[in-house]
Design a protein around this motif. Structure first.
Motif, PDB file in Angstrom:
ATOM      1  N   LEU A   8       0.853  -1.187   0.000  1.00  0.00           N
ATOM      2  CA  LEU A   8       0.000   0.000   0.000  1.00  0.00           C
ATOM      3  C   LEU A   8       0.890   1.240   0.000  1.00  0.00           C
ATOM      4  CD1 LEU A   8      -2.725  -1.139   2.549  1.00  0.00           C
ATOM      5  CD2 LEU A   8      -2.786  -1.224   0.045  1.00  0.00           C
ATOM      6  N   ILE A   9       0.672   2.125  -0.979  1.00  0.00           N
ATOM      7  CA  ILE A   9       1.573   3.257  -1.139  1.00  0.00           C
ATOM      8  C   ILE A   9       0.918   4.615  -0.908  1.00  0.00           C
ATOM      9  CG2 ILE A   9       3.192   2.028  -2.611  1.00  0.00           C
ATOM     10  CD1 ILE A   9       1.889   3.341  -5.024  1.00  0.00           C
ATOM     11  N   ASP A  10      -0.397   4.677  -0.867  1.00  0.00           N
ATOM     12  CA  ASP A  10      -1.044   5.970  -0.633  1.00  0.00           C
ATOM     13  C   ASP A  10      -2.530   5.763  -0.359  1.00  0.00           C
ATOM     14  OD1 ASP A  10      -1.238   8.715  -0.345  1.00  0.00           O
ATOM     15  OD2 ASP A  10      -0.584   9.173  -2.379  1.00  0.00           O
ATOM     16  N   THR A  11      -3.165   6.803   0.143  1.00  0.00           N
ATOM     17  CA  THR A  11      -4.610   6.824   0.339  1.00  0.00           C
ATOM     18  C   THR A  11      -5.239   7.507  -0.871  1.00  0.00           C
ATOM     19  OG1 THR A  11      -4.319   6.973   2.724  1.00  0.00           O
ATOM     20  CG2 THR A  11      -6.467   7.605   1.859  1.00  0.00           C
ATOM     21  N   VAL A  12      -6.397   7.026  -1.287  1.00  0.00           N
ATOM     22  CA  VAL A  12      -7.129   7.632  -2.402  1.00  0.00           C
ATOM     23  C   VAL A  12      -8.394   8.255  -1.844  1.00  0.00           C
ATOM     24  CG1 VAL A  12      -8.342   7.179  -4.564  1.00  0.00           C
ATOM     25  CG2 VAL A  12      -6.227   5.950  -4.055  1.00  0.00           C
ATOM     26  N   TRP A  13      -8.559   9.558  -2.088  1.00  0.00           N
ATOM     27  CA  TRP A  13      -9.744  10.274  -1.628  1.00  0.00           C
ATOM     28  C   TRP A  13     -10.650  10.544  -2.817  1.00  0.00           C
ATOM     29  CZ3 TRP A  13     -10.339  10.432   3.417  1.00  0.00           C
ATOM     30  CH2 TRP A  13      -9.207  10.346   4.226  1.00  0.00           C
ATOM     31  N   ALA A  14     -11.914  10.224  -2.692  1.00  0.00           N
ATOM     32  CA  ALA A  14     -12.898  10.489  -3.741  1.00  0.00           C
ATOM     33  C   ALA A  14     -14.160  11.024  -3.071  1.00  0.00           C
ATOM     34  CB  ALA A  14     -13.199   9.217  -4.525  1.00  0.00           C
ATOM     35  N   THR A  15     -14.336  12.324  -3.119  1.00  0.00           N
ATOM     36  CA  THR A  15     -15.500  12.907  -2.454  1.00  0.00           C
ATOM     37  C   THR A  15     -16.775  12.682  -3.257  1.00  0.00           C
ATOM     38  OG1 THR A  15     -14.982  15.052  -3.446  1.00  0.00           O
ATOM     39  CG2 THR A  15     -14.186  14.649  -1.214  1.00  0.00           C
ATOM     40  N   ARG A  16     -16.640  12.545  -4.575  1.00  0.00           N
ATOM     41  CA  ARG A  16     -17.805  12.247  -5.423  1.00  0.00           C
ATOM     42  C   ARG A  16     -17.619  10.851  -5.982  1.00  0.00           C
ATOM     43  NH1 ARG A  16     -19.564  17.072  -9.201  1.00  0.00           N
ATOM     44  NH2 ARG A  16     -21.241  15.572  -9.403  1.00  0.00           N
ATOM     45  N   LYS A  17     -18.567   9.973  -5.668  1.00  0.00           N
ATOM     46  CA  LYS A  17     -18.506   8.583  -6.114  1.00  0.00           C
ATOM     47  C   LYS A  17     -19.907   7.976  -6.059  1.00  0.00           C
ATOM     48  CE  LYS A  17     -16.873   7.500  -1.489  1.00  0.00           C
ATOM     49  NZ  LYS A  17     -16.524   8.847  -1.064  1.00  0.00           N
ATOM     50  N   ALA A  18     -20.035   6.791  -6.603  1.00  0.00           N
ATOM     51  CA  ALA A  18     -21.315   6.082  -6.551  1.00  0.00           C
ATOM     52  C   ALA A  18     -21.736   5.899  -5.093  1.00  0.00           C
ATOM     53  CB  ALA A  18     -21.186   4.722  -7.237  1.00  0.00           C
TER      54      ALA A  18
END
Length: 87
Positions: free
Chosen positions: A6-16
């Motif tokens: 694991l190399i980073d966090t992924v942030w997605a404020t708009r998603k399904a």
């Protein structure tokens, strides 16, 4: 299943809507013909950046979330112990 780091966090404020509440991380494949390939994974076991993990993909990943209709293709299902070595 594949092994990855694991190399980073992924942030997605708009998603399904079905993805709300899931923790997304960026993983890099360790070993094999896909070594170095990166993929977004869902972390259900509270792993962290730098952890080496076991990832399941496809329909097995969706089964880990308890919903075959959720649009997820990779889920972290285990953390590899520090004493394990992969080349």
């Amino acid at each position: 299943m594949i092994t990855a780091k694991l190399i980073d966090t992924v942030w997605a404020t708009r998603k399904a809507d079905s993805l709300n509440g899931l923790k997304f991380m960026l993983a890099e494949v360790i070993g094999g013909s896909n070594e170095g390939k990166r993929l977004v994974v869902v972390d259900i076991i509270s792993a962290g950046i730098g952890d080496r993990v076991i990832v399941t993909t496809g329909s097995s990943a969706r089964k880990m979330l308890g919903d075959d209709a959720i649009p997820v293709d990779a889920v972290v299902v285990g953390i590899i112990d520090e004493d394990c070595k992969f080349n």
